[in-house]
Scaffold this motif. Sequence first.
Motif, short mmCIF file in Angstrom:
data_model
loop_
_atom_site.label_atom_id
_atom_site.label_comp_id
_atom_site.label_asym_id
_atom_site.label_seq_id
_atom_site.Cartn_x
_atom_site.Cartn_y
_atom_site.Cartn_z
N PRO A 64 0.83 -1.21 0.00
CA PRO A 64 0.00 0.00 0.00
C PRO A 64 0.86 1.25 0.00
N ILE A 77 4.69 10.38 14.79
CA ILE A 77 4.52 11.31 15.91
C ILE A 77 4.60 12.74 15.39
N SER A 120 5.83 9.68 1.81
CA SER A 120 6.80 10.48 2.57
C SER A 120 7.62 9.63 3.54
N GLY A 121 7.40 8.33 3.55
CA GLY A 121 8.18 7.44 4.40
C GLY A 121 9.66 7.56 4.05
N GLY A 138 0.62 5.54 0.66
CA GLY A 138 -0.12 6.73 1.06
C GLY A 138 0.48 7.94 0.37
N THR A 150 -0.29 10.84 4.56
CA THR A 150 -1.71 10.53 4.67
C THR A 150 -2.00 9.92 6.05
N SER A 189 6.08 16.35 8.22
CA SER A 189 5.58 15.96 6.90
C SER A 189 4.07 16.13 6.78
N THR A 241 2.86 3.75 10.16
CA THR A 241 4.26 3.90 10.59
C THR A 241 4.37 4.30 12.07
C1 LIG Z 1 10.25 15.97 5.29
C2 LIG Z 1 9.75 14.83 6.12
C3 LIG Z 1 9.42 15.06 7.44
C4 LIG Z 1 8.94 14.01 8.24
N1 LIG Z 1 8.56 14.29 9.52
C5 LIG Z 1 8.03 13.30 10.28
C6 LIG Z 1 7.59 13.57 11.61
O1 LIG Z 1 7.64 14.71 12.09
N2 LIG Z 1 7.09 12.55 12.32
C7 LIG Z 1 7.00 11.29 11.81
O2 LIG Z 1 6.54 10.40 12.52
N3 LIG Z 1 7.41 11.01 10.56
C8 LIG Z 1 7.91 11.98 9.78
N4 LIG Z 1 8.32 11.71 8.50
C9 LIG Z 1 8.18 10.35 7.96
C10 LIG Z 1 6.85 10.12 7.19
O3 LIG Z 1 6.20 11.32 6.90
C11 LIG Z 1 5.95 9.23 8.03
O4 LIG Z 1 6.53 7.96 8.12
C12 LIG Z 1 4.52 9.11 7.50
O5 LIG Z 1 3.77 8.45 8.46
C13 LIG Z 1 4.39 8.39 6.18
O6 LIG Z 1 3.06 8.59 5.70
P1 LIG Z 1 2.73 8.43 4.14
O7 LIG Z 1 1.27 8.59 3.94
O8 LIG Z 1 3.59 9.31 3.35
O9 LIG Z 1 3.11 6.90 3.95
P2 LIG Z 1 3.94 6.18 2.81
O10 LIG Z 1 5.30 6.76 2.71
O11 LIG Z 1 3.13 6.13 1.57
O12 LIG Z 1 4.04 4.71 3.43
C14 LIG Z 1 4.76 4.48 4.60
C15 LIG Z 1 4.58 3.01 5.01
O13 LIG Z 1 3.24 2.79 5.42
C16 LIG Z 1 2.59 1.84 4.57
N5 LIG Z 1 1.24 2.36 4.33
C17 LIG Z 1 0.90 3.54 3.76
N6 LIG Z 1 -0.45 3.67 3.76
C18 LIG Z 1 -0.95 2.56 4.35
C19 LIG Z 1 -2.27 2.10 4.64
N7 LIG Z 1 -3.36 2.81 4.33
N8 LIG Z 1 -2.41 0.89 5.24
C20 LIG Z 1 -1.33 0.15 5.57
N9 LIG Z 1 -0.07 0.53 5.31
C21 LIG Z 1 0.12 1.72 4.71
C22 LIG Z 1 3.44 1.76 3.31
O14 LIG Z 1 3.33 0.50 2.69
C23 LIG Z 1 4.83 2.03 3.87
O15 LIG Z 1 5.36 0.85 4.40
C24 LIG Z 1 8.82 12.72 7.69
C25 LIG Z 1 9.17 12.50 6.36
C26 LIG Z 1 9.62 13.53 5.57
C27 LIG Z 1 9.96 13.27 4.13
#
Ligand SMILES: Cc1cc2nc3c(=O)[nH]c(=O)nc-3n(C[C@H](O)[C@H](O)[C@H](O)COP(=O)(O)OP(=O)(O)OC[C@H]3O[C@@H](n4cnc5c(N)ncnc54)[C@H](O)[C@@H]3O)c2cc1C
Length: 472
Positions: free
Chosen positions: A71, A152, A76-77, A73, A142, A137, A149
């Motif tokens: 999956p 926080i 931004s992981g 979102g 999302t 982020s 993940t």
């Molecule tokens: C500039 C920057 C700043 C950041 N700051 C923070 C911060 O302050 N705090 C923090 O905790 N993290 C931070 N992060 C990390 C990142 O934003 C987090 O890990 C966020 O939770 C990822 O969300 P996403 O929707 O982008 O997930 P994705 O990157 O799309 O996916 C992340 C993981 O979750 C899984 N996943 C995604 N959606 C689902 C779903 N619906 N069901 C099951 N699994 C799913 C994916 O398979 C993948 O393994 C930051 C990243 C960046 C680039």
Amino acid sequence: MATGIETIRNEFATLAVCDPVLGRDSSTLTQFRAMHQLPLPDTGPILRPRTVDDIQRIVTRSAELRVPVVPRGGGSGVVEGIFPNPEVVVLDLAHLNRIGQLDTVNGHVEVEAGVHAWDLEQHLMQSGWTLGHWPQSIELATIGGLIATKSIGQYSTRYGGIEAMVRTLDVITGTGDRITVGHLSPRRTLGPELLPLFVGSEGTLGIIMGAYLKIHPLPDHQQGLVFTAAEFGDGLEVVRRWLMAGVKPSMVRLYDAGESARTFPTAKGRTVLLALFHGSHAEVQVAVAEATRLARYEAEPGDPQFIDHWLATRNDVSAWRPLLAQGLLADTLEISASWDRLANLHRTILQEVSAIPGVLGITAHASHAYTDGANLYFTFLATPETPEIAPDLYRRIVAAVLDRTLDGGGSIAHHHGVGRLRREWLARERQAELPYLQALKDIFDPHHILNRGALWTLTNPLSNSGNGPSTD
Ligand SMILES: Cc1cc2nc3c(=O)[nH]c(=O)nc-3n(C[C@H](O)[C@H](O)[C@H](O)COP(=O)(O)OP(=O)(O)OC[C@H]3O[C@@H](n4cnc5c(N)ncnc54)[C@H](O)[C@@H]3O)c2cc1C
């Protein structure tokens, strides 16, 4: 005869999108590889389902055909949770973008997984509410990704991590079954809950479709405090004393000397401590007075403009990509530990990483504090002699931070998760638990199709099997 992946591609052709970038996340090394034409596997089919029924059909069919699925979102992981692989179907959840009615009696909101955190927060704020989840982020991530993940936000001392906000989850497991876990009642005692298993499961146990989240009335008052101290350890002691005494700024950030000098050049080599308080006017006045009293031995008041600077720049990460484009490696790594271990871990890790040839610098801050400890968030900059040796240098730095963390009794991941980047260290930190974790995988995803290779499933992301098969 068509292979499993070709069958999925053909049967769901109407849902296909063509954008290979959707097949990877924002991990530094992946971005670096893409920018400098280093080997990176192709991406498999990318499907953007329109409905939950679409997702259920895709997962059920993929399970029948044993086709791996990951999956996606916001992408931004930063730990290679999504990594390109031609044999893996990427499910982009962008169409799950509905925000339900606010329940202002109980303080709940129903949200689909693909809703961006920023859109939800704007929606809530218009009605005088907040989720209280403000990761850096926030504009990229999302709700599904943030839950998957165990993320926080910057106001974690007041609102907690995402795990404190999730009341129920709507999940599709690796067999295509759809289950709701959790309950809207504030507490129940009906045996162990299943909900926490999915928070932080990184898409390996189920795909989150949506959630009911706890929300809060927007606080009406905000006040910042700035202190400086001679040593990082002095600042840690102030924060420890605050938390122990029940003084809880929404945001607390302690920068070490190197990071203070870079972020606040006028701090004159002292370590900078920022705190931001929220609540009613009276509540904030009491907390600020108590925080100031408790800080008086180790710290002195600092320039109030530092907090304005932080508020104005806190989500600005525009400096990173140009560094990578120049051939430099710039990244962050966060760990956690109890109070008695933090100062030593900070010192040891800085020493060890600084000594690696090619490293230009490493600094740290603590940005999430608890009564019994805090995180350390390291930022490093390194210059590989050539782009080709960047992956080795990067891995050496990661290994130094995480090895020393394990040696020093810390935990190797505070909030970015594990993905493929840290699974080797997860296996070391949780060695005794691995058989039980594996049993969970077998229950929720018996054919091991969900995000193979992430978390505790041990495969080399750059081997020809890419995201799988899992070897456990
Ligand atoms: C500039 C920057 C700043 C950041 N700051 C923070 C911060 O302050 N705090 C923090 O905790 N993290 C931070 N992060 C990390 C990142 O934003 C987090 O890990 C966020 O939770 C990822 O969300 P996403 O929707 O982008 O997930 P994705 O990157 O799309 O996916 C992340 C993981 O979750 C899984 N996943 C995604 N959606 C689902 C779903 N619906 N069901 C099951 N699994 C799913 C994916 O398979 C993948 O393994 C930051 C990243 C960046 C680039």
